[in-house]
Design a protein around this motif. Structure first.
Motif, mmCIF file in Angstrom:
data_model
loop_
_atom_site.group_PDB
_atom_site.id
_atom_site.type_symbol
_atom_site.label_atom_id
_atom_site.label_comp_id
_atom_site.label_asym_id
_atom_site.label_seq_id
_atom_site.Cartn_x
_atom_site.Cartn_y
_atom_site.Cartn_z
ATOM 1 N N GLU A 92 0.811 -1.215 0.000
ATOM 2 C CA GLU A 92 0.000 0.000 0.000
ATOM 3 C C GLU A 92 0.847 1.268 0.000
ATOM 4 O O GLU A 92 0.308 2.374 -0.124
ATOM 5 N N MET A 93 2.154 1.118 0.139
ATOM 6 C CA MET A 93 3.024 2.292 0.263
ATOM 7 C C MET A 93 3.424 2.886 -1.086
ATOM 8 O O MET A 93 3.880 4.029 -1.149
ATOM 9 N N PHE A 94 3.262 2.129 -2.165
ATOM 10 C CA PHE A 94 3.673 2.623 -3.469
ATOM 11 C C PHE A 94 2.576 3.495 -4.057
ATOM 12 O O PHE A 94 1.406 3.119 -4.089
ATOM 13 N N GLU A 95 2.967 4.670 -4.537
ATOM 14 C CA GLU A 95 1.986 5.639 -5.005
ATOM 15 C C GLU A 95 1.409 5.282 -6.367
ATOM 16 O O GLU A 95 0.223 5.479 -6.616
ATOM 17 N N GLN A 96 2.243 4.763 -7.246
ATOM 18 C CA GLN A 96 1.783 4.485 -8.605
ATOM 19 C C GLN A 96 1.029 3.157 -8.659
ATOM 20 O O GLN A 96 1.468 2.155 -8.104
#
Length: 244
Positions: A92-96
């Motif tokens: 869930e930490m990746f923006e893309q």
């Protein structure tokens, strides 16, 4: 005197075959996740790679490492549960969105499949409060433990063993589960075993996550980002050539 000097220098050189074997281990080493076979690792092989790890360089010769071998399926399952929780959080930490999609397809551990899990730890108090070489950088003991990890990894590759480094954990929860003393920190959680095959390229490169950076873009001379130095054209040329 000249002949004696030449003999002395020759004694410290590897033969062509020995040198090529070292580089082969380095360049064919892979982070293994999903290709583990259940075959047991012979004790003499396991002892050899642990000896290689124990002969890593360490600042102040403090040898801060311990090696915690895990063979119990129950303990592996408990560790795997910690991984699953942290892995969900990590995704869930990746923006893309494309990154999140790729991440969700990656197998990032072989905890349950590998016959042996190995935790390399660092005892922060092993050599006392004042250690030669650690007087101004207290992290040097941890860096030394990482050298032990690399020694073991290369020795394992030479033995035909795959190694996978699992780092997606809550470190304090892992430390509690393994009952590590207060002054001992986990440095690397490794999955080790024989494998069906080694990938030609790193899996993350093949998956389109990242490419290997050009070495010539990473080497500077004398000061940061100074990529040009007089009389270094030949070195820069060699840096741009393919590895082994």
């Amino acid at each position: 005197m000249e002949n004696q000097t030449n003999i002395h220098q020759h004694d410290h050189q590897f033969s062509d075959a020995e040198r090529q074997a070292v580089y082969k281990s380095i360049y064919s080493r892979r982070d293994v996740r999903g290709q583990f076979k259940p075959d047991p690792i012979p004790d003499e092989v396991l002892a050899r790679i642990l000896q290689a790890a124990h002969h890593a360089p360490s600042v102040g010769f403090m040898q801060p490492w311990n090696f915690l071998l895990i063979k119990s399926q129950q303990v592996k399952q408990q560790v795997h549960d910690l991984f699953k929780k942290a892995n969900h959080e990590a995704g869930e930490m990746f923006e893309q969105e494309t990154q999140r999609q790729i991440y969700s397809t990656l197998k990032l551990e072989g905890i349950l499949e590998s016959p042996i899990n190995l935790v390399v730890t660092c005892d922060r108090e092993r050599a006392g409060p004042v250690v030669i070489g650690r007087t101004h950088d207290m992290a040097m003991d941890v860096y030394s433990s990482v050298c032990a990890v690399q020694n073991l990894w290369l020795a394992a590759r030479a033995e035909g063993l795959g190694v996978g480094w699992v780092s997606i954990f809550d470190r304090l929860e892992l430390k509690k589960l393994l009952q590590l003393p207060t002054q001992v920190t986990p440095v690397a959680y490794l999955c080790i075993g024989y494998v069906e095959h080694f990938f030609v390229e790193p899996e993350l490169k093949t998956a389109g996550w990242l490419d290997r950076l050009p070495l010539q873009d990473l080497v500077f001379f004398d000061q940061w980002e100074n990529s040009h130095a007089e009389h270094e054209e030949k070195l820069v040329k060699y840096l741009s050539q393919a590895a082994y």
